[in-house]
Design a protein around this motif. Structure first.
Motif, PDB file in Angstrom:
ATOM      1  N   ALA A 231       0.848  -1.186   0.000  1.00  0.00           N
ATOM      2  CA  ALA A 231       0.000   0.000   0.000  1.00  0.00           C
ATOM      3  C   ALA A 231       0.878   1.228   0.000  1.00  0.00           C
ATOM      4  O   ALA A 231       1.987   1.216   0.512  1.00  0.00           O
ATOM      5  N   LYS A 232       0.400   2.271  -0.591  1.00  0.00           N
ATOM      6  CA  LYS A 232       1.144   3.518  -0.562  1.00  0.00           C
ATOM      7  C   LYS A 232       1.158   4.048   0.861  1.00  0.00           C
ATOM      8  O   LYS A 232       0.170   3.998   1.571  1.00  0.00           O
ATOM      9  N   ALA A 233       2.316   4.540   1.280  1.00  0.00           N
ATOM     10  CA  ALA A 233       2.455   5.005   2.658  1.00  0.00           C
ATOM     11  C   ALA A 233       1.551   6.198   2.930  1.00  0.00           C
ATOM     12  O   ALA A 233       1.603   7.204   2.241  1.00  0.00           O
TER      13      ALA A 233
ATOM     14  N   GLU B 209      10.907  -2.027   8.955  1.00  0.00           N
ATOM     15  CA  GLU B 209       9.450  -2.109   8.815  1.00  0.00           C
ATOM     16  C   GLU B 209       8.751  -0.933   9.496  1.00  0.00           C
ATOM     17  O   GLU B 209       7.606  -0.613   9.177  1.00  0.00           O
ATOM     18  N   ILE B 210       9.427  -0.295  10.422  1.00  0.00           N
ATOM     19  CA  ILE B 210       8.882   0.870  11.127  1.00  0.00           C
ATOM     20  C   ILE B 210       9.427   2.159  10.526  1.00  0.00           C
ATOM     21  O   ILE B 210       8.690   3.100  10.212  1.00  0.00           O
ATOM     22  N   LEU B 211      10.751   2.191  10.366  1.00  0.00           N
ATOM     23  CA  LEU B 211      11.411   3.417   9.902  1.00  0.00           C
ATOM     24  C   LEU B 211      11.015   3.797   8.486  1.00  0.00           C
ATOM     25  O   LEU B 211      10.727   4.973   8.201  1.00  0.00           O
ATOM     26  N   ALA B 212      11.023   2.831   7.576  1.00  0.00           N
ATOM     27  CA  ALA B 212      10.807   3.156   6.165  1.00  0.00           C
ATOM     28  C   ALA B 212       9.419   3.752   5.911  1.00  0.00           C
ATOM     29  O   ALA B 212       9.308   4.800   5.252  1.00  0.00           O
ATOM     30  N   PRO B 213       8.324   3.146   6.400  1.00  0.00           N
ATOM     31  CA  PRO B 213       7.016   3.771   6.178  1.00  0.00           C
ATOM     32  C   PRO B 213       6.902   5.146   6.830  1.00  0.00           C
ATOM     33  O   PRO B 213       6.299   6.058   6.259  1.00  0.00           O
ATOM     34  N   PHE B 214       7.457   5.285   8.034  1.00  0.00           N
ATOM     35  CA  PHE B 214       7.413   6.584   8.715  1.00  0.00           C
ATOM     36  C   PHE B 214       8.123   7.649   7.893  1.00  0.00           C
ATOM     37  O   PHE B 214       7.590   8.748   7.668  1.00  0.00           O
ATOM     38  N   LEU B 215       9.314   7.350   7.430  1.00  0.00           N
ATOM     39  CA  LEU B 215      10.090   8.336   6.682  1.00  0.00           C
ATOM     40  C   LEU B 215       9.498   8.588   5.305  1.00  0.00           C
ATOM     41  O   LEU B 215       9.460   9.721   4.829  1.00  0.00           O
ATOM     42  N   ALA B 216       9.027   7.522   4.641  1.00  0.00           N
ATOM     43  CA  ALA B 216       8.440   7.693   3.314  1.00  0.00           C
ATOM     44  C   ALA B 216       7.223   8.602   3.357  1.00  0.00           C
ATOM     45  O   ALA B 216       6.994   9.393   2.431  1.00  0.00           O
ATOM     46  N   SER B 217       6.443   8.496   4.413  1.00  0.00           N
ATOM     47  CA  SER B 217       5.204   9.277   4.510  1.00  0.00           C
ATOM     48  C   SER B 217       5.439  10.700   4.997  1.00  0.00           C
ATOM     49  O   SER B 217       4.527  11.523   4.954  1.00  0.00           O
TER      50      SER B 217
ATOM     51  N   LYS C 174       7.768  -4.051  -1.089  1.00  0.00           N
ATOM     52  CA  LYS C 174       7.009  -3.068  -0.314  1.00  0.00           C
ATOM     53  C   LYS C 174       7.389  -1.640  -0.675  1.00  0.00           C
ATOM     54  O   LYS C 174       7.271  -0.727   0.140  1.00  0.00           O
ATOM     55  N   SER C 175       7.821  -1.436  -1.913  1.00  0.00           N
ATOM     56  CA  SER C 175       8.346  -0.130  -2.310  1.00  0.00           C
ATOM     57  C   SER C 175       7.311   0.986  -2.186  1.00  0.00           C
ATOM     58  O   SER C 175       7.661   2.126  -1.874  1.00  0.00           O
ATOM     59  N   ARG C 176       6.036   0.689  -2.435  1.00  0.00           N
ATOM     60  CA  ARG C 176       5.009   1.726  -2.329  1.00  0.00           C
ATOM     61  C   ARG C 176       4.836   2.185  -0.892  1.00  0.00           C
ATOM     62  O   ARG C 176       4.504   3.345  -0.630  1.00  0.00           O
ATOM     63  N   LEU C 177       5.065   1.272   0.047  1.00  0.00           N
ATOM     64  CA  LEU C 177       4.961   1.582   1.472  1.00  0.00           C
ATOM     65  C   LEU C 177       6.263   2.162   2.009  1.00  0.00           C
ATOM     66  O   LEU C 177       6.263   3.116   2.776  1.00  0.00           O
ATOM     67  N   TYR C 178       7.375   1.596   1.590  1.00  0.00           N
ATOM     68  CA  TYR C 178       8.686   1.959   2.119  1.00  0.00           C
ATOM     69  C   TYR C 178       9.296   3.191   1.463  1.00  0.00           C
ATOM     70  O   TYR C 178      10.181   3.822   2.045  1.00  0.00           O
ATOM     71  N   GLY C 179       8.879   3.488   0.244  1.00  0.00           N
ATOM     72  CA  GLY C 179       9.523   4.570  -0.480  1.00  0.00           C
ATOM     73  C   GLY C 179      10.898   4.137  -0.977  1.00  0.00           C
ATOM     74  O   GLY C 179      11.204   2.948  -1.089  1.00  0.00           O
ATOM     75  N   ASP C 180      11.735   5.100  -1.250  1.00  0.00           N
ATOM     76  CA  ASP C 180      13.043   4.839  -1.851  1.00  0.00           C
ATOM     77  C   ASP C 180      14.102   4.674  -0.768  1.00  0.00           C
ATOM     78  O   ASP C 180      14.810   5.623  -0.425  1.00  0.00           O
ATOM     79  N   VAL C 181      14.224   3.462  -0.242  1.00  0.00           N
ATOM     80  CA  VAL C 181      15.278   3.158   0.725  1.00  0.00           C
ATOM     81  C   VAL C 181      16.560   2.903  -0.055  1.00  0.00           C
ATOM     82  O   VAL C 181      16.588   2.091  -0.979  1.00  0.00           O
TER      83      VAL C 181
END
Length: 295
Positions: free
Chosen positions: A38-40, A94-102, A135-142
């Motif tokens: 899902a998108k973040a 799993e916590i950091l990436a969605p938080f930062l992406a959003s 999970k790129s849509r959720l994580y963004g560009d890690v």
């Protein structure tokens, strides 16, 4: 694919308690089945920790790792640039990436510096990359970089607001690269940036094994390494303390959950080993420290 915690010893990389030549989560459950990316959405630390994309096995460890309290102690903020050294299977990612992406932030992930001669280490890195892709849509560009004996910068110099060392200093001591980790973190941080540390805490007053063979590191030793690299101590917390941990276990810290070794690392599990005593302790006693790069 769920990967266990990883560790480094003089035998090399340890995956799932087995030496590969270079440590543990439970089995998958229905809750761990892949979910459609899902998108973040806009996240807070609390909503990121509570995200339904996290597996049941990962969520079960929150009682020991206290991610909300820890990340707030380390002053994680929306929109920051964060560097997570050696993310392993991605428990904190799993916590950091969605938080930062959003929140329009950025996550750098320096993984194991693996090469073709070390297939087990390469597979750890490849599995992490697959997770990021799925999970790129959720994580963004890690951005995956590398950290190891001969690695270059883990992130652009002076770019990071926060660098995290999450239960890895003992691994780097075993590999002879702990001092390099602190130097690389300092280089990546902005002046005034924060280094956050979570590490298995050794018994104060003992002589520190420079290879940290049992997985425990004295808090004073960590502070000394940080100061020698140029950091200024900025606080400590008992968020992740566990007074039940006697730190004298037969197979080091890996006797405890989540790894639960029943034999020396690299040897077959002992079927009759009594885990109950160590399961009752829970996960290890851990220091939670904060350092600042001078302005």
């Amino acid at each position: 694919m769920m990967l266990p915690d990883i560790s480094w010893s003089r035998r090399g990389l340890i995956v799932g308690g087995v030496a590969t030549g270079l440590v543990g989560c439970g089995r998958k459950t229905a809750d761990d089945a892949p979910k459609a990316p899902a998108k973040a959405a806009s996240q807070t630390i609390e909503t990121a920790v509570g995200g339904d994309w996290r597996s049941s096995a990962d969520r079960a460890r929150d009682m020991w790792r206290h991610p909300v309290e820890s990340l707030k102690f380390w002053e994680l903020k929306p929109g920051q640039t964060v560097v997570e050294f050696w993310p392993g299977a991605g428990w904190y990612t799993e916590i950091l990436a969605p938080f930062l992406a959003s929140t329009k932030g950025k996550l750098y992930a320096p993984t194991l510096q693996a090469d073709a001669s070390d297939p087990a280490a390469a597979e750890v890195v490849e599995a992490y990359r697959r997770k990021l892709s799925e999970k790129s849509r959720l994580y963004g560009d890690v951005e995956v970089t590398a950290f190891g004996p001969t690695s270059g910068p883990v992130a652009p110099a002076g770019s990071a607001d926060l660098v995290l060392f999450l239960r890895n200093i003992h691994n780097w001591m075993a590999a002879g690269i702990a001092e390099k980790a602190f130097r690389d973190a300092l280089a990546a941080l902005k002046p005034g940036g924060i280094l956050g540390v979570e590490e298995h805490r050794g018994e104060a007053g003992r002589i520190q094994d420079v290879l940290a063979a049992d997985g425990y590191v004295q808090e004073a030793y960590v502070v000394q390494m940080a100061q020698e690299a140029g950091f200024i101590p900025a606080g400590s917390s008992e968020i992740n303390a566990n007074p039940k941990d006697t730190k004298d276990h037969p197979f080091g810290v890996w006797t405890l959950p989540p790894t639960r070794l029943s034999a020396p690392r690299g040897e077959p599990a002992e079927p009759g080993f009594g885990h109950a005593k160590y399961d009752a302790i829970g996960e290890s006693d851990r220091m939670t420290l904060k350092f600042v790069k001078p302005k």
